[in-house]
Motif scaffolding. Structure first.
Motif, short mmCIF file in Angstrom:
data_model
loop_
_atom_site.label_atom_id
_atom_site.label_comp_id
_atom_site.label_asym_id
_atom_site.label_seq_id
_atom_site.Cartn_x
_atom_site.Cartn_y
_atom_site.Cartn_z
N THR A 2 -8.59 2.60 -3.69
CA THR A 2 -6.80 2.36 -3.56
C THR A 2 -6.48 1.23 -4.48
O THR A 2 -6.84 0.11 -3.69
CB THR A 2 -6.39 2.29 -2.21
N GLY A 3 -6.10 1.16 -5.52
CA GLY A 3 -5.75 -0.10 -6.30
C GLY A 3 -7.03 -0.61 -6.60
O GLY A 3 -8.23 -0.03 -7.10
N SER A 4 -7.25 -1.91 -6.12
CA SER A 4 -8.48 -2.70 -6.72
C SER A 4 -9.63 -2.45 -5.22
O SER A 4 -10.67 -2.90 -5.39
CB SER A 4 -8.46 -3.98 -6.99
N LYS A 5 -9.02 -1.96 -4.25
CA LYS A 5 -9.86 -1.82 -2.84
C LYS A 5 -10.93 -0.48 -2.99
O LYS A 5 -10.33 0.58 -3.14
CB LYS A 5 -9.03 -1.98 -1.76
N VAL A 6 -12.16 -0.58 -2.81
CA VAL A 6 -12.90 0.49 -2.81
C VAL A 6 -13.78 0.55 -1.59
O VAL A 6 -14.22 -0.67 -1.12
CB VAL A 6 -14.13 0.58 -3.74
N ILE A 7 -13.73 1.60 -0.75
CA ILE A 7 -14.32 1.64 0.50
C ILE A 7 -15.21 2.89 0.28
O ILE A 7 -14.90 3.99 0.05
CB ILE A 7 -13.45 2.21 1.66
N VAL A 8 -16.60 2.54 0.73
CA VAL A 8 -17.55 3.56 0.65
C VAL A 8 -18.17 3.85 2.06
O VAL A 8 -18.85 2.82 2.69
CB VAL A 8 -18.73 3.27 -0.32
N GLY A 47 0.85 -1.36 0.03
CA GLY A 47 0.04 0.09 0.10
C GLY A 47 0.83 1.28 -0.14
O GLY A 47 0.23 2.43 -0.41
N LYS A 48 2.03 1.09 0.38
CA LYS A 48 2.66 2.38 0.77
C LYS A 48 2.99 3.21 -0.76
O LYS A 48 3.22 4.54 -0.54
CB LYS A 48 4.31 2.05 1.33
N ASP A 49 2.99 2.96 -1.78
CA ASP A 49 3.20 3.67 -3.24
C ASP A 49 1.89 3.62 -4.08
O ASP A 49 2.02 4.25 -5.00
CB ASP A 49 4.39 2.93 -3.87
N SER A 76 -10.08 9.81 -3.72
CA SER A 76 -11.19 9.89 -2.81
C SER A 76 -12.18 11.02 -3.49
O SER A 76 -11.84 11.99 -4.17
CB SER A 76 -10.81 10.94 -1.73
N GLU A 77 -13.36 10.20 -3.65
CA GLU A 77 -14.66 11.26 -4.18
C GLU A 77 -15.65 11.33 -2.85
O GLU A 77 -15.84 10.53 -2.40
CB GLU A 77 -15.11 10.45 -5.29
N ILE A 78 -15.69 12.86 -2.75
CA ILE A 78 -16.64 13.13 -1.76
C ILE A 78 -17.87 13.96 -2.41
O ILE A 78 -17.63 14.86 -3.20
CB ILE A 78 -15.98 14.19 -0.83
N ASP A 79 -19.05 13.34 -1.90
CA ASP A 79 -20.55 13.97 -2.11
C ASP A 79 -21.02 14.38 -1.00
O ASP A 79 -21.30 13.67 0.06
CB ASP A 79 -21.41 13.03 -2.98
N GLN A 80 -20.99 15.78 -0.96
CA GLN A 80 -21.63 16.55 0.34
C GLN A 80 -23.08 17.00 0.02
O GLN A 80 -23.20 18.09 -1.09
CB GLN A 80 -20.80 17.40 0.95
#
Length: 127
Positions: A54-60, A32-34, A39-43
């Motif tokens: 991040t790469g293939s990992k998606v956190i919502v 993960g270091k490189d 980040s997509e922010i909807d407010q």
């Protein structure tokens, strides 16, 4: 709104010591270091949807300022938390990690502190 937009990680300080203190394995830290996360922010007022890829990992994570919600951490753990907003800053404390996310123009600075170790991420708006 002020936070809405898409941001790319430009730099980060203290990644390895912070992630080690947070319990990530050396293998995951090296992977993960490189990576440059997006980040997509909807407010919409006090309602937020934050998508971090991040790469293939998606956190919502979806939350309303001042209300308890379930957040997924960077370790994949689901945790109950309350996010607060003070002007251009979002703050929360999750499992001993104090997080402050501050927007200044087209730059978002996220500072996380755990056991005295400070991890700082700087992201720039890309659209």
């Amino acid at each position: 709104m002020a936070f809405s937009g898409k941001y790319q990680l430009e730099s980060h300080d203290n990644f390895e010591p912070f992630m080690k203190a947070a319990g990530l394995s050396d293998e995951l830290i090296q992977k993960g270091k490189d990576l440059k996360s997006i980040s997509e922010i909807d407010q919409n007022g006090d309602d937020f949807k934050v998508t971090v890829t991040t790469g293939s990992k998606v956190i919502v994570n979806c939350f309303t300022v001042g209300q308890e919600c379930e957040l997924e951490s960077f370790t994949g753990e689901k945790i109950m938390a309350v996010v607060h907003m003070d002007g251009n800053k979002l703050t929360t404390t999750v499992k001993g990690i104090d997080s402050v996310t501050e927007i200044n123009g087209d730059t978002i600075v996220n500072t996380m502190t755990l056991d005295g170790i400070v991890y700082k991420r700087i992201s720039k708006r890309i659209c």
